[in-house]
Design a protein around this motif. Structure first.
Motif, short mmCIF file in Angstrom:
data_model
loop_
_atom_site.label_atom_id
_atom_site.label_comp_id
_atom_site.label_asym_id
_atom_site.label_seq_id
_atom_site.Cartn_x
_atom_site.Cartn_y
_atom_site.Cartn_z
N GLY A 165 0.91 -1.37 0.27
CA GLY A 165 -0.40 0.03 0.08
C GLY A 165 1.00 1.22 0.18
O GLY A 165 0.26 2.50 0.29
N ASP A 166 2.22 1.20 -0.15
CA ASP A 166 2.71 2.36 -0.07
C ASP A 166 2.77 2.70 -2.02
O ASP A 166 2.74 2.56 -2.50
N LEU A 167 3.36 4.30 -1.76
CA LEU A 167 3.15 4.32 -3.21
C LEU A 167 4.11 6.16 -3.05
O LEU A 167 4.36 6.51 -1.95
N TYR A 168 4.26 5.85 -4.39
CA TYR A 168 4.99 7.50 -4.60
C TYR A 168 5.19 7.80 -6.33
O TYR A 168 5.81 7.14 -6.63
N GLY A 186 -4.01 -0.56 5.10
CA GLY A 186 -4.38 -1.64 4.73
C GLY A 186 -3.62 -2.70 3.65
O GLY A 186 -2.62 -2.30 3.67
N LYS A 187 -3.83 -3.49 3.23
CA LYS A 187 -2.78 -4.72 2.68
C LYS A 187 -3.63 -4.98 1.33
O LYS A 187 -4.45 -4.96 1.53
N GLY A 188 -2.63 -5.57 0.54
CA GLY A 188 -3.30 -6.92 -0.41
C GLY A 188 -3.94 -6.17 -1.69
O GLY A 188 -3.23 -4.35 -1.95
N LEU A 189 -4.48 -6.67 -2.34
CA LEU A 189 -5.19 -6.16 -3.66
C LEU A 189 -5.83 -4.70 -3.79
O LEU A 189 -5.87 -4.24 -4.34
N GLU A 190 -6.67 -4.62 -2.35
CA GLU A 190 -7.67 -3.38 -1.99
C GLU A 190 -6.76 -2.19 -1.80
O GLU A 190 -6.73 -1.24 -2.49
N ALA A 191 -5.63 -2.29 -1.52
CA ALA A 191 -4.47 -1.50 -0.70
C ALA A 191 -3.96 -0.94 -1.93
O ALA A 191 -4.04 -0.03 -2.74
N VAL A 192 -3.48 -2.56 -3.19
CA VAL A 192 -2.87 -1.38 -4.56
C VAL A 192 -3.97 -1.07 -5.63
O VAL A 192 -3.54 0.19 -5.58
N GLU A 193 -5.46 -1.12 -5.09
CA GLU A 193 -6.42 -1.19 -6.43
C GLU A 193 -6.40 1.06 -5.72
O GLU A 193 -6.83 1.46 -6.60
N ALA A 194 -6.11 0.83 -4.18
CA ALA A 194 -6.62 2.22 -3.91
C ALA A 194 -4.92 2.56 -4.12
O ALA A 194 -5.20 4.43 -4.37
N VAL A 195 -4.11 2.39 -4.33
CA VAL A 195 -3.08 3.31 -4.68
C VAL A 195 -2.66 3.77 -6.36
O VAL A 195 -2.77 5.07 -6.32
#
Length: 390
Positions: A165-168, A186-195
């Motif tokens: 879930g980290d982003l830059y 959060g973690k996982g695919l939902e976090a990646v979706e938000a990223v």
């Protein structure tokens, strides 16, 4: 992502020790057959080496190929045949039972080998997909953006993990170089979706919004739309901490808007360090329903030779064996680095020493340096680094 290895001197030592352990384990099937043979010859007739012969193919199954596992089973069976064929007792029921046991276990070992190999192929495929997704969500930033030197690292807490879930992001815009570093709850695919939502909104809005305040509000609205769309608890509880930054092209200054994120650090060429604490604390992005107030931009001097460091809470929450949190400001104050690459490499190595190689959260690092006039170009890469890949 391909790139510079995360291993420092300590990582290399750990990797060397792990290699020795693997080599020792891989010799166990052969050792067990030899030990079983010697034990059978040296012990009374009522004792046999059957347990050693049965264990050899079982240990070979997850470590070797199907062919090697089969050869191990054959070697164990031949050892039983050789021992019973030369024994005075001959082929009694007990001897036949012993041989049948070793042959049966060898067959089970071959079945286990097939299952393990297929699982490994699926895991490798999933790992490739995860790495491709990471590359798509967090592409490698250019080494030079708007005259600034850029370096980034993403270190996953779990071995073989790439998605988090980290982003830059860093982008050259009509208003200067703009950047964002954040951490999705959060973690996982939902976090990646938000990223993906945050980064997509940032890349579009950074080109059009005239101020960082307006840019922050665009991200807020994007997350609000995402929260309504998602049918989960994240629609109510989801949020993203983040820092927005801007380096205008016509001034040696840095502007920031901090939305509940760990405070960036500004390292000056003389060793001084400035913690960029926001003048007014603010809630993370995605929590606009709890209250509304205008964002406030802070401005800091950013002269040539300086380096800006942004990070996620995986850095500040890294703990040593005594439970002490890592303090990047205290560890970096007074130190001078040639540029962003060297800063992040030294920081990552220092964190591993502090934690003993373990971590409980992903860590994203982004550094931007304003090079001195005439400073040569430096090549660098941006690795995604899974923990435990030593």
């Amino acid at each position: 992502m391909a790139g510079r290895s995360r291993q420092g001197s300590e990582g290399r030592a750990t990797g060397s020790g792990g290699g020795v352990t693997r080599r020792v384990v891989r010799t166990l099937p052969f050792v067990l057959i030899v030990v079983g043979f010697v034990f059978d010859l040296a012990s009374p007739p009522s004792f046999t080496g059957s347990p050693f012969f049965s264990a050899a193919p079982l240990i070979a199954a997850p470590l070797f190929s199907f062919r090697t596992t089969a050869l191990t089973g054959c070697a164990a069976s031949l050892a039983v045949v050789a021992l019973r064929g030369t024994a005075d007792t001959g082929w009694r029921v007990e001897a036949l039972t012993e041989l049948a046991t070793v042959v049966t276990v060898s067959g089970l070992a071959l079945l286990i080998n097939r299952v393990v190999r297929r699982s490994g192929e699926r895991l490798a495929s999933a790992r490739e997909i995860a790495e491709a997704a990471q590359r798509a969500v967090l592409p490698v930033p250019a080494e030079r953006i708007g005259g600034l030197r850029v370096s980034a690292r993403y270190e996953a807490a779990q071995a073989d993990a790439f998605i988090g879930g980290d982003l830059y992001a860093v982008q050259d815009t009509p208003y200067g170089v703009r950047l964002v570093v954040g951490d999705v709850r959060g973690k996982g695919l939902e976090a990646v979706e938000a990223v993906a939502v945050v980064l997509g909104a940032f890349r579009e809005a950074a080109e059009t919004e005239p101020t960082l305040e307006a840019l922050a509000q665009r991200l807020e609205r994007a997350l609000a739309r995402e929260g309504v769309r998602r049918d989960s608890l994240d629609a109510v509880e989801g949020f993203t901490t983040g820092v927005l930054g801007e380096v205008p092209p016509d001034a040696e200054v840095l502007r920031t808007v901090n939305r509940g994120h760990p405070e960036p650090l500004l390292l000056y060429p003389d060793g001084r360090l400035l913690v960029l604490a926001p003048s007014e604390p603010a809630l993370p992005l995605g929590m606009g329903e709890l209250g509304g107030w205008p964002d406030r931009t802070d401005e800091w001097p950013f002269p040539v030779g300086s380096t800006l460091l942004l990070y996620t809470d995986g850095l500040t929450e890294a703990r040593d064996a005594a439970g002490e949190f890592y303090d990047p400001a205290a560890r970096l104050r007074g130190r001078v680095f040639p540029g962003p690459d060297e800063l992040l490499a030294a920081l990552a190595d220092d964190v591993r020493r502090h934690t003993g190689g373990g971590a409980t959260d992903d860590m994203a690092l982004l550094a931007l340096g304003r090079p001195s006039r005439g400073q040569p170009e430096r090549r660098r890469t941006v690795p995604v680094v899974p923990r435990g890949d030593a």
